[in-house]
Design a protein around this motif. Structure first.
Motif, mmCIF file in Angstrom:
data_model
loop_
_atom_site.group_PDB
_atom_site.id
_atom_site.type_symbol
_atom_site.label_atom_id
_atom_site.label_comp_id
_atom_site.label_asym_id
_atom_site.label_seq_id
_atom_site.Cartn_x
_atom_site.Cartn_y
_atom_site.Cartn_z
ATOM 1 N N ASP A 1 0.734 -1.215 0.121
ATOM 2 C CA ASP A 1 -0.072 -0.022 0.057
ATOM 3 C C ASP A 1 0.771 1.313 0.119
ATOM 4 N N THR B 1 -1.913 1.141 -5.249
ATOM 5 C CA THR B 1 -2.977 1.403 -5.029
ATOM 6 C C THR B 1 -3.676 0.029 -4.627
ATOM 7 N N GLU B 2 -4.750 0.030 -3.782
ATOM 8 C CA GLU B 2 -5.427 -0.918 -3.325
ATOM 9 C C GLU B 2 -5.819 -1.985 -4.342
ATOM 10 N N GLN B 3 -6.192 -1.714 -5.725
ATOM 11 C CA GLN B 3 -6.518 -2.572 -6.772
ATOM 12 C C GLN B 3 -5.183 -3.278 -7.207
ATOM 13 N N CYS C 1 -2.543 -3.928 -5.236
ATOM 14 C CA CYS C 1 -2.327 -4.922 -4.233
ATOM 15 C C CYS C 1 -3.065 -5.985 -4.380
ATOM 16 N N ASN C 2 -4.276 -5.923 -4.637
ATOM 17 C CA ASN C 2 -5.313 -7.117 -4.876
ATOM 18 C C ASN C 2 -4.818 -7.966 -6.259
ATOM 19 N N ILE C 3 -4.592 -7.253 -7.320
ATOM 20 C CA ILE C 3 -3.839 -8.008 -8.306
ATOM 21 C C ILE C 3 -2.735 -8.769 -7.905
#
Length: 106
Positions: A93, A97-99, A101-103
């Motif tokens: 983070d 971005t959070e996206q 990090c999710n990917i």
């Protein structure tokens, strides 16, 4: 099942007003450690590719045939995957971005 209220040290169920503020530490990697990790990942990726190419170029030689070129290439592919996994591990983070990090986590 009956839920009992939490009893604090003063014997009441009221939250004490003198509790310290909660400080959350995200344990970010930091840019210097991230750079070192990416540099080492690059070294692993480069040497894996170099040794795979060397194995394929020299697969007719006696020493390489005795070591089974297919097995040597399989080792190179394994170390290539090992080095490639370091790249998404360095995403957090602090710099993404959070996206993203999710990917990287998927």
């Amino acid at each position: 099942v009956q839920i009992k209220p939490f009893i604090y040290n003063d014997g009441s169920t009221n939250i004490p007003s003198d509790l310290p503020n909660f400080k959350f530490d995200y344990h970010f990697i930091g840019s210097s450690l991230r750079a070192i990790g990416l540099a080492l990942a690059g070294v692993v990726l480069l040497t894996s590719i170099v040794f795979a190419v060397w194995t394929l170029k020299n697969k007719k030689k006696k020493v390489v045939r005795a070591s089974q070129p297919e097995f040597l290439c399989l080792l190179c592919v394994g170390t290539l995957i090992l080095g490639a996994t370091i790249i998404p591990i360095g995403i957090d983070d602090e710099n993404s971005t959070e996206q993203a990090c999710n990917i990287a986590c998927m």
